[in-house]
Structure formats: C-alpha cells, structure tokens
Write a protein that holds these residues in place. Structure first.
Motif, short mmCIF file in Angstrom:
data_model
loop_
_atom_site.label_atom_id
_atom_site.label_comp_id
_atom_site.label_asym_id
_atom_site.label_seq_id
_atom_site.Cartn_x
_atom_site.Cartn_y
_atom_site.Cartn_z
N GLY A 1 0.81 -1.21 0.00
CA GLY A 1 0.00 0.00 0.00
C GLY A 1 0.84 1.26 0.00
O GLY A 1 0.49 2.25 0.62
N GLY A 2 1.98 1.20 -0.67
CA GLY A 2 2.87 2.35 -0.73
C GLY A 2 3.87 2.42 0.41
O GLY A 2 4.68 3.34 0.49
N ILE A 3 3.82 1.44 1.31
CA ILE A 3 4.76 1.40 2.43
C ILE A 3 5.76 0.28 2.16
O ILE A 3 5.40 -0.89 2.15
CB ILE A 3 4.03 1.16 3.78
#
Length: 194
Positions: free
Chosen positions: A72-74
């Motif tokens: 999730g973008g992490i």
C-alpha cells in the motif's frame, strides 16, 4: 488419548476485568493517564513483547509473517514498522525500551537472520531478544494424539496464551526484572498499528 479422568474441573466464574475506554476519557483524565504512562516509560520500566511465531502462509507468503512487506505504498516489513515505533518512543521518552520477540521452532532462525540482515533496524542488538514459544501435542478430532511420519507425537505451537510461560522458560522474565521492567505491552506482529 485424553480421558475425563485426566481433566481437572475447576469451579468458578469467568468475568471481565475492569478497563478504561480511551475514547470516553475527558481531556483531563487522558492527560492524567498519559502522564502516568510517560513517567513509567521514562523510568525504564516498560518493555514491548511481540508475538511473531507465525508464518505468512495465509498471506500466500512462505516466510516468517513479520518479514512480510506491508504494501500500500509502504516499503517496510511488519518488523521494520514495529521497530520504527519503538525507536520513535525511545527518542521521545529518552530511554531504553527492550523488545522481546516470541518466535517459533519453524521461524526462529529465519527471523533472527532477518534482523541481522537489517542490522536490527537501528535498535541496539542487546535490547532485542528472541525466544521460542512452547509447543503442545496435537490431537485429532477424537482427542487422540497425532503422530508424525516417524511415529513421534506431533507438536504444534501453543499459541499466544503460551507467551508468559515461554518468557519464563527462556529466562526473559528474569531479564525484565533485572532491567527494572514493571509494564509490558504485548501485541501480535501483524498489528502494525500497535
């Protein structure tokens, strides 16, 4: 084979323990409890215990669950995200916060190697302790012991409830006492918001 004779019946009543709903606290009450917690952390009386004995199989991932990338973008593993929170708290409160990580027979070596590979995510290695959770015999649906391919009793991890006994057996309750720890925060590795 477990029989009714080997099960000890305990009379009693199960009831919930008192708790405080954080969302229902007034600003004054919240500040009061925050100051109590802050003082305990600053005094070095606080430690973190993470239960990380599971594999990531339900996630379609063949490795210790804590090594799973959040997504999730992490671009961090679950372990790295938790380490970052501990580092942040250490800096904020100006104290050591030891981290005890419960692994399992299946994932202990891989977990330790993962931490070594990433240099313990910047935490002092002497403040990160690994310990294996206990195991219990596996029973089939009829209550009979299960055997493995070699004829030995099959064992499985004893779950989150075994965390306390495992801390004692591995000598980490004594380690906590020597460090002056009085409070511990316990959470599963997959609770990245903890």
């Amino acid at each position: 084979n477990i029989t009714n004779k080997s099960i000890k019946k305990i009379d009693g009543e199960i009831s919930s323990i008192d708790y405080i709903d954080k969302s229902k606290l007034s600003k004054e009450e919240y500040k009061k409890y925050y100051e109590i917690g802050k003082k305990r952390i600053e005094e070095g009386k606080y430690a973190v215990v993470t239960m990380a004995g599971g594999q990531g199989t339900r996630l379609g991932y063949v490795a210790p669950k804590g090594t799973f990338k959040i997504g999730g973008g992490i671009d961090k593993s679950l372990f790295e995200a938790l380490a970052d929170k501990i580092k942040e708290a250490r800096k904020k409160f100006g104290t050591n916060i030891p981290w005890y990580i419960m692994t399992s027979r299946e994932n202990n070596n891989a977990t330790e190697k993962f931490f070594e590979k990433y240099d313990f995510f910047g935490l002092p290695y002497e403040d990160v302790k690994f310990f294996k959770q206990g195991e219990l015999p596996m029973l089939d649906t009829n209550g009979k012991l299960m055997l493995d391919e070699t004829g030995l009793v099959k064992l499985a991890a004893d779950g989150h409830g075994g965390v306390f006994e495992s801390l004692v057996k591995n000598g980490y309750l004594n380690d906590m006492k020597q460090r002056g720890i009085e409070w511990i925060f316990i959470s599963g590795v997959d609770n990245v918001l903890a």
